[in-house]
Design a protein around this motif. Structure first.
Motif, PDB file in Angstrom:
ATOM      1  N   PHE A  27       0.823  -1.201   0.000  1.00  0.00           N
ATOM      2  CA  PHE A  27       0.000   0.000   0.000  1.00  0.00           C
ATOM      3  C   PHE A  27       0.862   1.258   0.000  1.00  0.00           C
ATOM      4  CE2 PHE A  27      -2.677  -3.189   2.010  1.00  0.00           C
ATOM      5  CZ  PHE A  27      -3.890  -2.995   1.384  1.00  0.00           C
ATOM      6  N   ASN A  28       0.362   2.289  -0.666  1.00  0.00           N
ATOM      7  CA  ASN A  28       0.962   3.611  -0.577  1.00  0.00           C
ATOM      8  C   ASN A  28       0.509   4.197   0.760  1.00  0.00           C
ATOM      9  OD1 ASN A  28       1.609   6.320  -0.697  1.00  0.00           O
ATOM     10  ND2 ASN A  28       0.856   6.598  -2.781  1.00  0.00           N
ATOM     11  N   LYS A  29       1.424   4.313   1.689  1.00  0.00           N
ATOM     12  CA  LYS A  29       1.053   4.700   3.049  1.00  0.00           C
ATOM     13  C   LYS A  29       0.479   6.111   3.120  1.00  0.00           C
ATOM     14  CE  LYS A  29       3.589   1.390   5.554  1.00  0.00           C
ATOM     15  NZ  LYS A  29       4.647   1.117   6.445  1.00  0.00           N
ATOM     16  N   GLN A  31      -1.553   7.442   0.982  1.00  0.00           N
ATOM     17  CA  GLN A  31      -2.976   7.320   0.640  1.00  0.00           C
ATOM     18  C   GLN A  31      -3.770   6.654   1.779  1.00  0.00           C
ATOM     19  OE1 GLN A  31      -4.672   8.413  -2.071  1.00  0.00           O
ATOM     20  NE2 GLN A  31      -2.789   9.431  -2.718  1.00  0.00           N
ATOM     21  N   VAL A  32      -3.156   5.670   2.440  1.00  0.00           N
ATOM     22  CA  VAL A  32      -3.826   5.001   3.556  1.00  0.00           C
ATOM     23  C   VAL A  32      -4.023   5.982   4.709  1.00  0.00           C
ATOM     24  CG1 VAL A  32      -3.619   3.186   5.293  1.00  0.00           C
ATOM     25  CG2 VAL A  32      -3.024   2.705   2.936  1.00  0.00           C
ATOM     26  N   ALA A 161      -4.702   3.367  -2.666  1.00  0.00           N
ATOM     27  CA  ALA A 161      -3.372   3.062  -2.131  1.00  0.00           C
ATOM     28  C   ALA A 161      -2.733   1.872  -2.847  1.00  0.00           C
ATOM     29  CB  ALA A 161      -3.463   2.795  -0.635  1.00  0.00           C
TER      30      ALA A 161
END
Length: 163
Positions: A27-29, A31-32, A161
Motif C-alpha cells: 500500500f501507498n502509506k 494514501q492510507v 493506495a
C-alpha cells in the motif's frame, strides 16, 4: 468489511475485509493515512455533534462549557493503518475525566477515595448509589452512525493506495 462497536467498553473499531491478502508494504502509506484521517474526522465531527446536542434523553454528558467536546481529537498511527478518536486531557481540564463519565462512580468508591473539595456535600441521584451515573459512549455511537461513510472512505482509500 465489519463494524464492531461496544457500548460496554471505551473501544470501537472497524475492520475492512478484502485486503488481507496484501502485505502492508503493498500500500501507498500516504494514501492510507489520508483515508484513515478522513474517516477519523468524519467520526470525530459526529462525536462532537453528539455531545453538542446532548439533552436529557441522550444519556451523553451534557455540555456546560464544551471542554470535553473540544478535547476530542483524531490521531493516525505511525504505520497509518489505525486511527484513534478520543478525548485528550487539555489545559482546561483539572483531571482527565472521560472514563469516569463512561463507567460512572458509585458512592462506595466515593467514600473510599479522597475527600471532595469544598463543603463535602455530594450530589445524589434519587435513591441510587451512583455518585456519577454511567454515560453512553458518544464516540462508539458516532462510529455506528457514520459506519456507511467510514466504510466508503476506507474502501476508496485502500483501492487508491494499491493503484
Amino acid at each position: 468489511m465489519t463494524l464492531a462497536a461496544s457500548n460496554g467498553t471505551l473501544a470501537a473499531h472497524v475492520h475492512v475485509e478484502g485486503f488481507e491478502r496484501f502485505h502492508r508494504d503493498s500500500f501507498n502509506k500516504r494514501q492510507v493515512r489520508y483515508a484513515m484521517r478522513k474517516a477519523g474526522r468524519r467520526v470525530e465531527s459526529r462525536a462532537k455533534l453528539n455531545l453538542a446536542l446532548a439533552g436529557s434523553g441522550s444519556n451523553y454528558p451534557r455540555k456546560l462549557r464544551g471542554v470535553l467536546r473540544d478535547s476530542i481529537k483524531t490521531r493516525v498511527s505511525r504505520s497509518g493503518f489505525l486511527v484513534k478518536i478520543m478525548p485528550d486531557k487539555t489545559a482546561g481540564m483539572a483531571e482527565y475525566y472521560p472514563a469516569y463519565l463512561h463507567y460512572g462512580v458509585t458512592s462506595e468508591a466515593w467514600r473510599s477515595g479522597r475527600k471532595p473539595k469544598g463543603d463535602g456535600k455530594r450530589q445524589t441521584f434519587g435513591r441510587s448509589n451512583w455518585h456519577v451515573k454511567p454515560r453512553n459512549n458518544y464516540v462508539a455511537d458516532a462510529l455506528q452512525d457514520e459506519a456507511a461513510g467510514v466504510r466508503a472512505d476506507l474502501s476508496q482509500g485502500f483501492h487508491r493506495a494499491l493503484g
